[in-house]
Design a protein around this motif. Structure first.
Motif, PDB file in Angstrom:
ATOM      1  N   VAL A   1     -44.257 -91.703 -41.830  1.00  0.00           N
ATOM      2  CA  VAL A   1     -43.886 -91.609 -43.246  1.00  0.00           C
ATOM      3  C   VAL A   1     -43.394 -90.203 -43.587  1.00  0.00           C
ATOM      4  O   VAL A   1     -42.391 -90.036 -44.281  1.00  0.00           O
ATOM      5  CB  VAL A   1     -45.062 -92.024 -44.157  1.00  0.00           C
ATOM      6  CG1 VAL A   1     -44.799 -91.670 -45.603  1.00  0.00           C
ATOM      7  CG2 VAL A   1     -45.326 -93.522 -44.017  1.00  0.00           C
ATOM      8  N   ARG A  42     -39.950 -89.708 -41.751  1.00  0.00           N
ATOM      9  CA  ARG A  42     -38.919 -90.642 -42.211  1.00  0.00           C
ATOM     10  C   ARG A  42     -38.603 -90.466 -43.694  1.00  0.00           C
ATOM     11  O   ARG A  42     -37.437 -90.460 -44.085  1.00  0.00           O
ATOM     12  CB  ARG A  42     -39.405 -92.072 -41.931  1.00  0.00           C
ATOM     13  CG  ARG A  42     -38.477 -93.154 -42.368  1.00  0.00           C
ATOM     14  CD  ARG A  42     -37.303 -93.318 -41.417  1.00  0.00           C
ATOM     15  NE  ARG A  42     -36.433 -94.351 -41.909  1.00  0.00           N
ATOM     16  CZ  ARG A  42     -35.349 -94.108 -42.636  1.00  0.00           C
ATOM     17  NH1 ARG A  42     -35.005 -92.890 -42.939  1.00  0.00           N
ATOM     18  NH2 ARG A  42     -34.607 -95.103 -43.061  1.00  0.00           N
ATOM     19  N   HIS A  43     -39.629 -90.299 -44.531  1.00  0.00           N
ATOM     20  CA  HIS A  43     -39.386 -90.345 -45.970  1.00  0.00           C
ATOM     21  C   HIS A  43     -39.572 -89.008 -46.677  1.00  0.00           C
ATOM     22  O   HIS A  43     -38.901 -88.748 -47.668  1.00  0.00           O
ATOM     23  CB  HIS A  43     -40.263 -91.421 -46.609  1.00  0.00           C
ATOM     24  CG  HIS A  43     -39.947 -92.792 -46.076  1.00  0.00           C
ATOM     25  ND1 HIS A  43     -38.819 -93.476 -46.425  1.00  0.00           N
ATOM     26  CD2 HIS A  43     -40.595 -93.564 -45.177  1.00  0.00           C
ATOM     27  CE1 HIS A  43     -38.785 -94.637 -45.784  1.00  0.00           C
ATOM     28  NE2 HIS A  43     -39.859 -94.710 -45.010  1.00  0.00           N
ATOM     29  N   GLU A  48     -34.105 -93.405 -38.928  1.00  0.00           N
ATOM     30  CA  GLU A  48     -35.051 -94.109 -38.062  1.00  0.00           C
ATOM     31  C   GLU A  48     -34.882 -93.665 -36.614  1.00  0.00           C
ATOM     32  O   GLU A  48     -35.861 -93.454 -35.895  1.00  0.00           O
ATOM     33  CB  GLU A  48     -34.852 -95.621 -38.188  1.00  0.00           C
ATOM     34  CG  GLU A  48     -35.298 -96.153 -39.527  1.00  0.00           C
ATOM     35  CD  GLU A  48     -34.868 -97.592 -39.769  1.00  0.00           C
ATOM     36  OE1 GLU A  48     -33.945 -98.084 -39.080  1.00  0.00           O
ATOM     37  OE2 GLU A  48     -35.453 -98.219 -40.672  1.00  0.00           O
ATOM     38  N   ALA A  93     -43.473 -97.492 -40.491  1.00  0.00           N
ATOM     39  CA  ALA A  93     -43.058 -97.008 -41.817  1.00  0.00           C
ATOM     40  C   ALA A  93     -43.312 -98.070 -42.878  1.00  0.00           C
ATOM     41  O   ALA A  93     -43.787 -97.766 -43.975  1.00  0.00           O
ATOM     42  CB  ALA A  93     -41.589 -96.605 -41.809  1.00  0.00           C
TER      43      ALA A  93
END
Length: 195
Positions: free
Chosen positions: A142, A145-146, A152, A170
């Protein structure tokens, strides 16, 4: 004489200059400029991966040392991504050695800077608590990725897992974050009961 750094490095404040030695860029001065520019971002990554400011500082120092040792090789590529990968891999190595996860108590969270508003501090605190409540693998995915907005494929490459693993982890991590952030009392730190 001023020498511009490669485009991959974060920009340097105008008052700094790179030291030239016999017509070559001084690698130590260049690395120092990199550390000054990239440490805030890398420190946040380390903190999100560890959940503990002391361990995050240790992890960041370890990663910067390893980056320094490889500086001649990575300086023209993307040293921030290289250091981020070291952070992630070093954190994984810590888990593999059988260490238990010891997270910071909510009251021991790092103090925000003075220019942040109360709403931003409250939101960051809530997000930090929710991230600490996630299992380590979900937290890493997380965050990369975010929070850091890696693709990805980049996240999979940094963690050494498949893209499918990143997608599923995720998805589970975000679903759990939504649950935690929707709780009226906020997320409960791991190891504490709500009774």
């Amino acid at each position: 004489m001023r020498v511009d750094l490669p485009e991959q490095l974060p920009p340097r404040p105008p008052e700094e200059s790179v030291v030239m030695t016999a017509g070559r860029v001084d690698a130590d001065a260049e690395f120092s400029a990199f550390v000054r520019a990239a440490s805030p971002e890398l420190g946040r990554v380390a903190w999100y991966l560890c959940g503990d400011p002391v361990r995050a500082e240790d992890l960041l120092q370890h990663a910067l040392l390893r980056t320094y040792l490889a500086w001649a090789r990575v300086r023209n590529d993307d040293p921030v991504a290289y250091t981020r990968r070291i952070l992630s891999n070093a954190r994984i190595d810590g888990w593999r050695k059988g260490r238990r996860e010891a997270l910071t108590a909510p009251l021991a969270m790092p103090e925000p800077s003075a220019d942040d508003g109360a709403a931003a501090r409250a939101e960051r605190d809530l997000l930090g608590r929710a991230l600490r409540a996630l299992p380590p693998q979900q937290r890493r995915v997380v965050v990369l990725r975010h929070v850091l907005d890696l693709s990805e494929a980049d996240t999979a490459a940094e963690l050494g897992v498949s893209v499918g693993t990143v997608k599923s982890t995720a998805s589970r991590g975000l679903a759990r974050l939504r649950e935690l952030l929707a709780e009226p009392s906020g997320p409960t730190p791991p190891g504490r009961s709500t009774r």
